[in-house]
Design a protein around this motif. Structure first.
Motif, PDB file in Angstrom:
ATOM      1  N   THR A   1      26.098 -19.115  27.857  1.00  0.00           N
ATOM      2  CA  THR A   1      27.178 -18.235  27.701  1.00  0.00           C
ATOM      3  C   THR A   1      27.763 -18.258  26.367  1.00  0.00           C
ATOM      4  O   THR A   1      28.578 -19.183  26.027  1.00  0.00           O
ATOM      5  N   VAL A   2      27.907 -17.161  25.654  1.00  0.00           N
ATOM      6  CA  VAL A   2      28.634 -17.153  24.247  1.00  0.00           C
ATOM      7  C   VAL A   2      29.788 -15.996  24.478  1.00  0.00           C
ATOM      8  O   VAL A   2      29.675 -15.261  24.926  1.00  0.00           O
ATOM      9  N   LEU A   3      30.815 -16.527  23.903  1.00  0.00           N
ATOM     10  CA  LEU A   3      32.330 -15.389  23.586  1.00  0.00           C
ATOM     11  C   LEU A   3      32.077 -15.185  22.194  1.00  0.00           C
ATOM     12  O   LEU A   3      32.231 -16.073  21.379  1.00  0.00           O
ATOM     13  N   PRO A   4      31.933 -13.691  22.166  1.00  0.00           N
ATOM     14  CA  PRO A   4      31.910 -13.499  20.563  1.00  0.00           C
ATOM     15  C   PRO A   4      33.423 -13.451  19.874  1.00  0.00           C
ATOM     16  O   PRO A   4      34.357 -13.376  20.605  1.00  0.00           O
ATOM     17  N   ASP A   5      33.214 -13.422  18.622  1.00  0.00           N
ATOM     18  CA  ASP A   5      34.704 -13.214  17.788  1.00  0.00           C
ATOM     19  C   ASP A   5      34.938 -11.840  17.822  1.00  0.00           C
ATOM     20  O   ASP A   5      36.373 -11.705  17.446  1.00  0.00           O
ATOM     21  N   ASP A   6      34.251 -10.910  18.338  1.00  0.00           N
ATOM     22  CA  ASP A   6      34.666  -9.256  18.266  1.00  0.00           C
ATOM     23  C   ASP A   6      33.887  -8.626  19.315  1.00  0.00           C
ATOM     24  O   ASP A   6      33.243  -9.328  20.184  1.00  0.00           O
ATOM     25  N   SER A   7      34.074  -7.286  19.311  1.00  0.00           N
ATOM     26  CA  SER A   7      33.627  -6.451  20.349  1.00  0.00           C
ATOM     27  C   SER A   7      31.838  -6.587  20.439  1.00  0.00           C
ATOM     28  O   SER A   7      31.198  -7.033  19.491  1.00  0.00           O
ATOM     29  N   LEU A   8      31.490  -6.435  21.601  1.00  0.00           N
ATOM     30  CA  LEU A   8      30.056  -6.306  21.825  1.00  0.00           C
ATOM     31  C   LEU A   8      29.367  -5.091  21.149  1.00  0.00           C
ATOM     32  O   LEU A   8      28.212  -5.112  21.288  1.00  0.00           O
ATOM     33  N   GLU A   9      30.253  -4.260  20.918  1.00  0.00           N
ATOM     34  CA  GLU A   9      29.738  -2.882  20.497  1.00  0.00           C
ATOM     35  C   GLU A   9      28.581  -3.084  19.430  1.00  0.00           C
ATOM     36  O   GLU A   9      28.716  -3.862  18.437  1.00  0.00           O
ATOM     37  N   GLY A  10      27.205  -2.585  19.628  1.00  0.00           N
ATOM     38  CA  GLY A  10      26.340  -2.541  18.540  1.00  0.00           C
ATOM     39  C   GLY A  10      25.448  -3.612  18.677  1.00  0.00           C
ATOM     40  O   GLY A  10      24.274  -3.612  18.292  1.00  0.00           O
ATOM     41  N   LEU A  11      25.659  -4.458  19.786  1.00  0.00           N
ATOM     42  CA  LEU A  11      24.628  -5.684  20.195  1.00  0.00           C
ATOM     43  C   LEU A  11      23.743  -5.003  21.226  1.00  0.00           C
ATOM     44  O   LEU A  11      23.974  -4.253  22.020  1.00  0.00           O
ATOM     45  N   ALA A  12      22.578  -5.513  21.142  1.00  0.00           N
ATOM     46  CA  ALA A  12      21.478  -5.221  22.227  1.00  0.00           C
ATOM     47  C   ALA A  12      20.482  -6.332  22.685  1.00  0.00           C
ATOM     48  O   ALA A  12      20.611  -7.551  22.015  1.00  0.00           O
ATOM     49  N   ILE A  13      20.050  -6.164  23.835  1.00  0.00           N
ATOM     50  CA  ILE A  13      19.197  -7.092  24.395  1.00  0.00           C
ATOM     51  C   ILE A  13      18.147  -7.445  23.390  1.00  0.00           C
ATOM     52  O   ILE A  13      17.428  -6.456  22.565  1.00  0.00           O
ATOM     53  N   GLY A  14      17.790  -8.789  23.134  1.00  0.00           N
ATOM     54  CA  GLY A  14      16.893  -9.257  22.216  1.00  0.00           C
ATOM     55  C   GLY A  14      17.417  -9.663  20.879  1.00  0.00           C
ATOM     56  O   GLY A  14      16.663  -9.961  19.847  1.00  0.00           O
ATOM     57  N   ALA A  15      18.689  -9.188  20.717  1.00  0.00           N
ATOM     58  CA  ALA A  15      19.144  -9.570  19.279  1.00  0.00           C
ATOM     59  C   ALA A  15      19.252 -11.022  19.063  1.00  0.00           C
ATOM     60  O   ALA A  15      19.224 -12.054  19.925  1.00  0.00           O
ATOM     61  N   ARG A  16      18.857 -11.627  17.897  1.00  0.00           N
ATOM     62  CA  ARG A  16      18.565 -12.826  17.467  1.00  0.00           C
ATOM     63  C   ARG A  16      19.888 -13.440  17.342  1.00  0.00           C
ATOM     64  O   ARG A  16      21.000 -13.004  16.824  1.00  0.00           O
ATOM     65  N   VAL A  17      19.924 -14.599  17.708  1.00  0.00           N
ATOM     66  CA  VAL A  17      21.268 -15.783  17.895  1.00  0.00           C
ATOM     67  C   VAL A  17      21.020 -16.959  16.974  1.00  0.00           C
ATOM     68  O   VAL A  17      19.963 -17.727  17.478  1.00  0.00           O
ATOM     69  N   GLU A  18      21.567 -17.157  16.194  1.00  0.00           N
ATOM     70  CA  GLU A  18      21.570 -18.440  15.232  1.00  0.00           C
ATOM     71  C   GLU A  18      22.480 -19.392  15.636  1.00  0.00           C
ATOM     72  O   GLU A  18      23.654 -19.210  15.682  1.00  0.00           O
ATOM     73  N   LEU A  19      21.856 -20.798  16.098  1.00  0.00           N
ATOM     74  CA  LEU A  19      22.877 -21.871  16.422  1.00  0.00           C
ATOM     75  C   LEU A  19      23.294 -22.606  15.310  1.00  0.00           C
ATOM     76  O   LEU A  19      22.575 -22.990  14.536  1.00  0.00           O
ATOM     77  N   GLY A  20      24.700 -22.421  15.128  1.00  0.00           N
ATOM     78  CA  GLY A  20      25.135 -23.319  13.824  1.00  0.00           C
ATOM     79  C   GLY A  20      25.648 -24.515  14.075  1.00  0.00           C
ATOM     80  O   GLY A  20      26.080 -25.466  13.111  1.00  0.00           O
ATOM     81  N   GLY A  21      25.991 -25.056  15.450  1.00  0.00           N
ATOM     82  CA  GLY A  21      26.402 -26.399  15.712  1.00  0.00           C
ATOM     83  C   GLY A  21      28.107 -26.511  15.568  1.00  0.00           C
ATOM     84  O   GLY A  21      28.450 -25.455  15.406  1.00  0.00           O
ATOM     85  N   GLN A  22      28.479 -27.597  15.618  1.00  0.00           N
ATOM     86  CA  GLN A  22      29.667 -27.875  15.658  1.00  0.00           C
ATOM     87  C   GLN A  22      30.180 -27.874  14.326  1.00  0.00           C
ATOM     88  O   GLN A  22      29.646 -28.046  13.064  1.00  0.00           O
TER      89      GLN A  22
END
Length: 442
Positions: free
Chosen positions: A71-92
Motif C-alpha cells: 500500500t502506497v500513500l502518494p505525495d499528491d492527488s491520485l487524479e490521472g493515475l490508472a490501473i497498470g501504471a508503472r511504479v519504481e521502487l526507490g528504497g529508503q
C-alpha cells in the motif's frame, strides 16, 4: 565559508541507483494505491515513483506490505493515475548535510529551494536516528545569552535545554522565533518550518529572520499545500541536519515550527495506514513520534556538541491540555506560554510568566539572581490574584502590603518583560533589580 569538496561530489555520484525494481498499480482507493510486484523487495518507508499520464511522475511512500501487494500513500492527488501504471521502487532515502548548506533553504529531501545549486555532504544520515545514549549524555550547560531580557533572567535558556513555545495563532510566535535565531548564542541555527503557508516563507526568511539570522542558519521547509509525507519528513530532516552539525562539535540551535503540524501530518499518514484514532483523533503512535523527536535534541555525548531546541505548539483557545501540548510539555525542560490578551494590549513577546517554567532553574542562576526571580514571580502572582479588584476600583490601598508592592512594581516589570537585552544577562538582572526596587517605595 566551507567549500564543496571532492567527497561531496563522490557521494552524489554514489547515490545514483544502478538497479531499479518495478511494480504495477493494481488498485486505487481512498487516497492510497495498491501495487503488485514489490512485496518481496519493498520495506516500510521506502520511497516510490509512480508514472502518470503525459510523463508526469508522482512520488509516494510505502505504508503497508502484504504478501501480494504493498500500500502506497502518494505525495499528491491520485487524479490521472490508472490501473497498470508503472511504479519504481526507490528504497529508503537519507539526507546528507554539509557546512555549505548554511545560509540556504532546502526541502525535506535536501534539495535547494532558493534557485542555487547545492551539493550533498559525504555522509548520508538516517531521518529517524536514535537519540544519544542516556547514560552517556552530558548535563545541561551554562546559561545562554538570548538577546531578550525575560529569557536572560526570569526564563533562562541553558545550553542543551529543550523548551516548548505554546501559543495560538497571531500572538507573535514567528517573530519570537526569529529573535531566538538572531540572538541566542549558537554556532549554527537549524529551522524546521512544517506546514507553513507558502507565501510566508520568503517573508520569514527576508523580513523576519533577515540577513543576520540567515548568515548562520539552515532552513528546512514543507509548506501547508504539500503532502503529509513531506510535512512529517520536514521535522525529521531538520533534526538530522542539526545532528550532523552537533556531531562536528558545534552548538546547534534547533527551532521547529510547529510540532502540532508535524503531529497532524502523522495523523493523516497513520489513519491511511489503518491505525485507529484515540487521543482526540490522534493515533496511539503520536506520543512516541513526538517524544522520540524531542529526545534527539539536548546535550550530546563527550566530544560532540549540543542541540538546544525550541519547539512551538499551536494551542487552540490556550488549551494546554490538548494532546500534543500535554505530550510535549511532559518531555521537555521547560515551557513558555504566549497569551493572546497580553498580545492584544501590545506587549511583545506576549509571555505569560506565571504559566511559564524553565527547568534549568535554579542551577543556571546565582543565589542572588534566584532571589530576584522568586521576588518577581511573587509580586506578579499577587497582582494577578487581585487584578480584577484593582481594575474595578474595589481594592483599597493599604489592605495588603504585598498587593500594594505589586501595584507599584507592575508597570515597570511588565515593561521589562518586553525589553531587548543589548548588554547581556548581567545588565538584564540589574534592570530587573531596579524594577523590583520600586515595590519597596513608599
Amino acid at each position: 565559508m566551507h567549500e564543496i569538496g571532492l567527497d561531496a561530489l563522490v557521494a552524489g555520484i554514489a547515490a545514483i541507483p544502478t538497479v531499479t525494481r518495478m511494480g504495477r498499480v493494481a488498485e486505487l482507493s481512498g487516497g492510497t494505491l495498491h501495487v503488485t510486484g514489490l512485496s518481496d523487495v519493498a520495506a516500510l518507508g521506502d520511497r516510490v515513483t509512480i508514472a502518470g499520464r503525459d510523463g508526469v511522475a508522482l512520488g509516494g511512500e510505502v505504508l503497508r506490505i502484504a504478501r501480494d501487494c504493498v500500500t502506497v500513500l502518494p505525495d499528491d492527488s491520485l487524479e490521472g493515475l490508472a490501473i497498470g501504471a508503472r511504479v519504481e521502487l526507490g528504497g529508503q532515502t537519507a539526507i546528507a548535510p554539509d557546512w555549505s548548506w548554511i545560509g540556504r533553504i532546502v526541502d525535506p529531501f535536501g534539495q535547494p529551494l532558493d534557485g542555487l545549486p547545492l551539493f550533498p555532504g559525504p555522509a548520508p544520515r538516517r531521518l529517524r536516528a536514535i537519540a544519544p545514549a542516556a547514560a552517556q549524555r552530558r548535563r545541561l550547560g551554562g546559561r545562554l545569552e538570548t538577546g531578550m531580557a525575560v529569557f536572560n533572567t526570569l526564563l533562562p535558556l541553558a545550553r542543551g535545554q529543550r523548551i516548548g513555545l505554546f501559543a495560538g495563532s497571531g500572538v507573535g510566535k514567528s517573530t519570537l522565533l526569529a529573535k531566538f535565531a538572531r540572538g541566542v548564542e549558537a554556532d549554527v541555527v537549524v529551522i524546521a518550518l512544517v506546514g507553513e503557508r507558502g507565501r510566508e516563507l520568503r517573508e520569514f526568511v527576508e523580513a523576519v529572520l533577515g540577513p543576520e539570522g540567515m548568515a548562520r542558519a539552515v532552513v528546512v521547509t514543507a509548506t501547508s499545500d504539500q503532502s503529509p509525507l513531506l510535512r512529517r519528513r520536514c521535522a525529521w530532516a531538520a533534526m538530522a541536519v542539526a545532528e550532523h552539525f552537533r556531531d562536528q562539535g558545534a552548538h546547534v540551535l534547533f527551532l521547529a515550527d510547529s510540532i502540532t503540524r508535524f503531529a497532524e501530518a502523522h495523523r493523516e499518514i497513520a489513519l491511511s495506514a489503518g491505525e485507529g484514532a484515540s487521543l482526540r483523533g490522534f493515533p496511539p503512535s503520536t506520543s512516541h513520534l513526538v517524544m522520540s523527536l524531542a529526545e534527539r535534541a539536548g546535550p550530546g555525548v563527550e566530544g560532540a556538541g549540543d542541540i538546544t531546541a525550541i519547539f512551538t505548539v499551536l494551542v487552540a483557545g490556550s488549551d494546554m491540555e490538548e494532546p500534543i501540548a500535554d505530550i510535549l510539555r511532559g518531555v521537555l525542560d521547560g515551557h513558555v506560554v504566549l497569551d493572546r490578551q497580553i498580545a492584544e494590549r501590545g506587549r511583545f513577546p506576549a509571555v505569560d510568566l506565571l504559566r511559564s517554567v524553565s527547568r534549568s532553574l535554579p542551577d543556571v542562576a546565582t543565589e542572588d539572581e534566584n532571589r530576584l526571580i522568586a521576588e518577581a514571580r511573587r509580586l506578579l502572582g499577587a497582582y494577578d490574584r487581585a487584578e480584577v479588584m484593582i481594575q474595578a476600583g474595589l481594592y483599597a490601598p493599604g489592605s495588603d502590603p504585598v498587593v500594594d508592592a505589586a501595584i507599584r512594581v507592575w508597570p515597570p516589570l511588565d515593561a521589562f518583560l518586553a525589553k531587548d537585552a543589548g548588554q547581556g544577562a548581567r545588565e538584564s538582572f540589574a534592570q530587573l533589580a531596579a524594577c523590583l526596587a520600586t515595590g519597596s517605595d513608599r
